[in-house]
Design an enzyme around this catalytic site. Structure first.
Site, PDB file in Angstrom:
ATOM      1  CE  LYS A   1      -4.025  -2.214   0.575  1.00 30.21           C
ATOM      2  NZ  LYS A   1      -3.639  -3.617   0.742  1.00 30.21           N
TER       3      LYS A   1
HETATM    4  C1  LIG Z   1      -4.304  -4.717   0.309  1.00 29.33           C
HETATM    5  C2  LIG Z   1      -3.493  -5.937   0.237  1.00 29.33           C
HETATM    6  C3  LIG Z   1      -3.765  -6.924  -0.718  1.00 29.33           C
HETATM    7  C4  LIG Z   1      -4.925  -6.820  -1.681  1.00 29.33           C
HETATM    8  O1  LIG Z   1      -4.818  -5.719  -2.531  1.00 29.33           O
HETATM    9  P1  LIG Z   1      -6.006  -5.282  -3.489  1.00 29.33           P
HETATM   10  O2  LIG Z   1      -5.879  -3.813  -3.683  1.00 29.33           O
HETATM   11  O3  LIG Z   1      -7.250  -5.669  -2.789  1.00 29.33           O
HETATM   12  O4  LIG Z   1      -5.837  -5.981  -4.748  1.00 29.33           O
HETATM   13  C5  LIG Z   1      -2.922  -8.012  -0.778  1.00 29.33           C
HETATM   14  N1  LIG Z   1      -1.890  -8.163   0.092  1.00 29.33           N
HETATM   15  C6  LIG Z   1      -1.619  -7.243   1.029  1.00 29.33           C
HETATM   16  C7  LIG Z   1      -0.490  -7.479   1.968  1.00 29.33           C
HETATM   17  C8  LIG Z   1      -2.397  -6.099   1.133  1.00 29.33           C
HETATM   18  O5  LIG Z   1      -2.119  -5.183   2.063  1.00 29.33           O
END
Ligand SMILES: *Cc1c(COP(=O)(O)O)cnc(C)c1O
Length: 498
Positions: A113
């Protein structure tokens, strides 16, 4: 380049409006009217560029109302030296001759993120100073764990903004919870809710689209925006790392310029894999986009059948950031694959909120099958994959990344497709220490607290815990309240009146 809404094509706004508002007023998501193209000559040039240079070039194709100076300011700030622990920002790690792991977790909160949320505050404040200069921006976030912390870190003490995060009390890992409870900054708030991620997300969306709430906020000189991946400003930085990964594949001589790769993404909200789809449509040679789900496999079923049905059991898994039954970014894909049919998309989304399901048309399903593969992996398979990868290669991966590796292994053995693969790795394994340690040494975590487990994982594997996770031990939790999902609106106004 202008942006339109997935539910109303008559809407046309500049990127700064799309980013400042986050979501379109009728509930649709903003998308660029056209996808800009890059040719092999552009890619060839980008191969010799830094991540920052690649980001500037890609962003300037999408954010055409930002000046060059503004893009420079945003990108230089987000990816400056030291902010990410790798000079490449999003480096590739070779797992085996045919498979590269794209490590997206070198940022301040150790999950992917950060790739978007370190940049978003710059984009958002630049966008709002162009479009709504007299308004204070209030960021409202629903998080399945990682978005919340990454958004808090990105927005903390950013002038003229406030940020409030809701997370499901029993749906995040202890490390994720501690990261949020100990958040610093004068303009931040955090509250747990009794419910799951979808409850948090629905609650936030409800507050967000409520006209009387918007009026109240307007009277206070404030305006909501979103740091969730419904905001275009979250998606566009994610397109960059797929372009960058392809450039690195060429640079590492894993592919010849122009030859395709497969991209494997562990996804829940369909945000990360949608960014990969955009990269493909821009001109990055991609054969298949492989969508990996945990036991909450609503996307796997959808991509195989064209029927989206969220009426199913919700599982709390060891890959909690993917415990999602309503994948909000799918709406953007449907808009693109239906030939920008806003009426059809609006109809499907109404069916989803009324009955919890919808079925797309045959021609959309045909396109989905042309571009996407999908698979899922339960907790047992996730742990087996962590142990197997660690045993065979010495590489320690987190639970989300393991879901992707497992789904890719299945895909490879069924299809014998040996196209070089890039697997998106979305978190540092220490963020999910208990599950990862239990995978490599079953049972050893019994009775240990979170920080013993961190030490145990280090002792067992020699892997280093990132300092920002290790240091949490010293911090005192600041935000400990839990609210009912009906009370979220009250919590928001309590915080804003402080
Ligand atoms: C948010 C997240 C995901 C999923 O991401 P999307 O935006 O829903 O595709 C996968 N792995 C981790 C560690 C995350 O923080």
């Amino acid at each position: 380049m202008l942006y339109t809404s997935t539910r109303d094509k008559s809407i046309r706004v500049e990127s700064s409006v799309a980013i400042a508002h986050g979501i379109s007023k009728e509930g649709g998501l903003f998308v660029p009217e056209e996808i800009p193209k890059i040719g092999l000559d552009d890619i060839s040039r980008l191969v010799n560029c830094s991540y920052i240079e690649r980001a500037k070039e890609i962003l300037s194709l999408y954010l055409t109302d930002f000046t060059e100076e503004e893009i420079d300011y945003c990108v230089n700030g987000a990816y400056k030296e030291g902010n990410f622990s790798s000079p490449k920002v999003a480096p590739l790690h070779t797992l085996n001759p045919n498979t590269e792991i794209l490590e997206l977790w070198k940022g301040p909160t150790c999950a992917f993120k950060d790739m978007a949320l370190q940049l978003l505050p710059y984009l958002l404040t630049t966008a709002s100073s162009k479009t709504v200069p007299d308004k204070q921006i209030v960021i409202l976030v629903a998080t399945s764990g990682d978005t919340g912390k990454a958004a808090l870190e990105g927005f903390k003490d950013v002038p003229n903004t406030k940020i409030l995060v809701f997370y499901p009390n029993d749906g995040v890992s202890p490390m994720q919870k501690l990261q949020m409870m100990t958040q610093e900054g004068e303009n931040v708030g955090v509250c747990a809710i009794e419910g799951n991620f979808d409850d948090a997300q629905s609650g936030v969306k409800k507050i967000f689209t409520d006209k009387s709430v918007a009026k109240k906020l307007d009277d206070m000189g404030m305006m909501f925006s979103s740091a969730n991946s419904i905001n275009w400003g979250r998606l566009v930085p994610q397109i960059v790392y797929y372009v960058s990964a392809y450039c690195d594949m060429v640079e590492k001589k894993k592919v010849n310029l122009g030859d395709p790769i497969n991209i494997v993404v562990p996804t829940g909200n369909f945000g990360n894999i949608l960014a990969a789809y955009y990269a493909k449509e821009m001109g990055i040679p991609v054969k298949k986009l492989i969508c990996a789900s945990n036991q909450n496999d609503v996307l796997t079923d959808f991509l195989k059948t064209g029927i989206y049905n969220k009426n199913r059991d919700f599982y709390t898994t060891i890959s909690p950031s993917m415990d999602i039954l309503i994948s909000s970014n799918l709406e953007r894909l449907l808009f693109l694959l239906s030939g920008m049919d806003d009426k059809a998309v609006g109809g499907w989304m109404s069916e989803l909120s009324a009955d919890g399901k919808y079925q797309v048309s045959e021609d959309v399903l045909i396109k989905i099958k042309e571009y996407f593969e999908a698979g899922s992996c339960d907790d047992k398979g996730t742990k087996e994959t962590i142990a197997k990868v660690y045993g065979e290669t010495g590489y320690l991966c987190d639970t989300h990344t393991a879901v992707a590796i497992s789904v890719y292994d299945d895909y490879e053995s069924v299809t014998a497709d040996n196209t070089p693969a890039v697997i998106a790795s979305t978190a540092n394994p220490f963020k999910f220490s208990a599950s990862v340690l239990d995978a490599v040494r079953p049972g050893i975590c019994e009775g240990m607290d979170e920080f013993d487990i961190v030490l145990g994982l280090h002792a067992e594997t020699g892997a280093e815990c990132p300092p920002q996770l290790e240091n949490l031990k010293e911090k005192t939790p600041r935000f400990t309240s839990v609210c009912k999902k009906e009370d979220m609106e009250k919590v928001v106004f309590d915080m804003l009146s402080k």
